[in-house]
Write an enzyme that holds these catalytic residues in place. Structure first.
Site, short mmCIF file in Angstrom:
data_model
loop_
_atom_site.label_atom_id
_atom_site.label_comp_id
_atom_site.label_asym_id
_atom_site.label_seq_id
_atom_site.Cartn_x
_atom_site.Cartn_y
_atom_site.Cartn_z
N SER A 125 0.82 -1.20 0.00
CA SER A 125 0.00 0.00 0.00
C SER A 125 0.86 1.25 0.00
O SER A 125 1.96 1.26 0.56
CB SER A 125 -0.89 0.00 1.26
N TYR A 150 -1.47 -1.02 11.05
CA TYR A 150 -1.81 -1.55 9.71
C TYR A 150 -0.70 -1.18 8.73
O TYR A 150 -0.15 -2.05 8.04
CB TYR A 150 -3.16 -1.00 9.22
N LYS A 154 2.38 -3.50 6.53
CA LYS A 154 2.72 -3.48 5.09
C LYS A 154 4.22 -3.25 4.92
O LYS A 154 4.88 -3.89 4.10
CB LYS A 154 1.92 -2.38 4.37
C1 WQD Z 1 -9.69 9.16 1.46
C2 WQD Z 1 -9.93 10.63 1.74
C3 WQD Z 1 -10.29 11.15 4.06
C4 WQD Z 1 -14.09 9.05 4.50
C5 WQD Z 1 -6.94 4.16 3.40
C6 WQD Z 1 -5.75 3.37 3.85
C7 WQD Z 1 -5.05 2.78 2.65
C8 WQD Z 1 -6.04 1.97 1.87
C9 WQD Z 1 -7.17 2.89 1.41
C10 WQD Z 1 -6.15 -0.30 2.58
C11 WQD Z 1 -9.21 11.10 3.00
C12 WQD Z 1 -11.52 11.45 3.24
C13 WQD Z 1 -12.91 9.56 3.97
C14 WQD Z 1 -15.12 9.94 4.90
C15 WQD Z 1 -13.77 11.79 4.22
N1 WQD Z 1 -6.58 0.94 2.67
N2 WQD Z 1 -12.76 10.91 3.83
N3 WQD Z 1 -14.92 11.28 4.73
O1 WQD Z 1 -7.33 7.05 4.21
O2 WQD Z 1 -6.54 7.61 1.84
O3 WQD Z 1 -6.48 5.24 2.64
O4 WQD Z 1 -7.80 3.40 2.60
O5 WQD Z 1 -5.27 -0.74 1.91
O6 WQD Z 1 -3.99 1.97 3.08
O7 WQD Z 1 -4.85 4.23 4.49
O8 WQD Z 1 -8.67 6.32 2.19
O9 WQD Z 1 -11.05 6.43 1.59
O10 WQD Z 1 -10.40 6.44 4.06
O11 WQD Z 1 -9.96 8.46 2.69
O12 WQD Z 1 -13.60 13.01 4.08
O13 WQD Z 1 -16.23 9.55 5.39
O14 WQD Z 1 -11.32 10.83 1.99
O15 WQD Z 1 -10.05 12.19 5.01
O16 WQD Z 1 -8.76 12.42 2.77
P1 WQD Z 1 -7.22 6.66 2.79
P2 WQD Z 1 -10.10 6.86 2.66
#
Ligand code: WQD
Length: 338
Positions: A125, A150, A154
């Site tokens: 990741s 987590y 990785k």
């Molecule tokens: C994306 C953006 C949030 C939800 C994570 C893991 C990564 C991979 C993918 C597993 C961020 C914003 C999110 C919400 C929001 N997982 N957001 N409201 O955190 O980039 O990555 O998931 O492999 O390893 O770290 O993905 O989709 O959670 O967030 O504003 O209800 O959307 O702040 O900026 P992230 P995400």
């Protein structure tokens, strides 16, 4: 040729099983169904007409893993998805993550090390980079101290594989560092099935659009980005699945230049949270109900991939746009709610 896909009933795993079958591979899935359901198999069959072998098995049980490889001695490659992946949960339950993500990896590598020739694709990741100093992020960007157990699993996973490959000539491995996977198969037979309240942005958006969630909370609009919201590289899950098959074939055909390689898998384009919302509104024709709230602890500001190595060395490039991926996510959401 028979390929083992661990976590093959999961989101990215099931899409990769479809692409493996499309390329003529025989597939056996191991999944403990802790974060997936067996009826995903029906979705795979509906798309390819071929039912993969499936064994419900907990990879934490060493004897079960050993027994599996005795019974399936003709497995020539493994694509390893099975792992716990919720960042927040990993902070509360670190040992669950180290046991499930690291212990199982060690058991798999021990089995593969006994073969005289084995190919291993590891689900890594972009989280290993933390907040990278430069955009786009290249594979030689420094790996930073993990922000969560987590993310640490990785980083540790990659090191364990690299150390093992160094002393195991018959073992060839590739780690694929995913950016942000999203969307669903165009057939709407398989897709993302988050259990409970989605942690990730895109399923939360589509569930809000479908009326399952009242309102999306946007975690902060005071970041140093164009519109103040975080920027990520959203990669269509079918593009991502195809990258796994291309990586596996690279190893099976002995085209790899080292017996441990790393590739970023992203689109190379960054999209802000507000741009993702706009994409949803465009493809769905619906206005999304959202509000700006405080930042989410642990979020980085910006991450998007430099895909040069994947394009030029691996020979893979993403083909779908954010809107096309979002359309597939919305079609899937409507299908499972119908
Ligand atoms: C994306 C953006 C949030 C939800 C994570 C893991 C990564 C991979 C993918 C597993 C961020 C914003 C999110 C919400 C929001 N997982 N957001 N409201 O955190 O980039 O990555 O998931 O492999 O390893 O770290 O993905 O989709 O959670 O967030 O504003 O209800 O959307 O702040 O900026 P992230 P995400």
């Amino acid at each position: 040729m028979k390929i083992l896909v661990t976590g093959g009933l999961g989101f990215i795993g099931s899409h990769t099983v479809v692409e493996l079958q499309n390329e003529g591979f025989d597939v056996v899935i191991i999944d403990d169904c802790s974060n997936s359901t067996e009826n995903v198999l029906d979705g795979i069959v509906a798309i390819t007409g071929k039912r993969p072998l499936f064994e419900k098995l907990d990879l934490k049980e060493k004897s079960k893993v050993e027994d599996f490889f005795k019974r399936h001695s003709d497995v020539v490659g493994v694509i390893h998805f099975a792992a716990s992946k919720a960042v927040g949960e990993s902070v509360e339950k670190p040992l669950l993550y180290y046991e499930n993500n690291i212990g199982t990896l060690v058991y798999l590598l021990k089995e593969l090390s006994q073969k005289n020739n084995a190919s291993f694709i590891f689900s890594s990741s972009c989280t290993v980079y933390g907040q990278a100093d430069q955009m786009p992020i290249t594979e030689d960007a420094p790996v930073k101290p993990a922000e969560s157990p987590y993310g640490n699993t990785k980083q540790m996973g990659e090191e364990i594989i690299a150390d093992t490959c160094k002393v195991t000539p018959g073992l060839n491995a590739i780690a694929l560092r995913y950016f942000n996977p999203m969307g669903a198969h165009p057939s709407t037979e398989i897709g993302e099935l988050p259990i409970g309240v989605p942690q990730n942005l895109v399923p939360f958006i589509t569930q809000t659009g479908a009326g399952l969630r009242e309102q999306l909370s946007v975690f902060g609009d005071d970041y140093p980005t164009e519109d103040g919201t975080c920027v990520r590289d959203y990669i269509y899950v079918v593009d991502l699945a195809k990258a796994h098959v291309i990586a596996l074939k690279r190893l099976l055909e002995n085209k790899n230049s080292d017996n441990y390689e790393v590739f970023n898998v992203g689109t190379g384009k960054g999209s802000s949270v507000l741009e993702v919302i706009q994409s949803f509104e465009k493809v769905s024709g619906k206005k999304l109900n959202y509000k700006i709230v405080d930042r989410r602890p642990g979020d980085i500001t910006t991450a998007y991939a430099d895909t040069t190595k994947a394009n030029e060395v691996l020979g893979w490039k993403s083909a779908y746009s954010l809107d096309e991926a979002m359309k597939s996510a919305w079609d899937w959401e409507q299908k499972i709610r119908s």
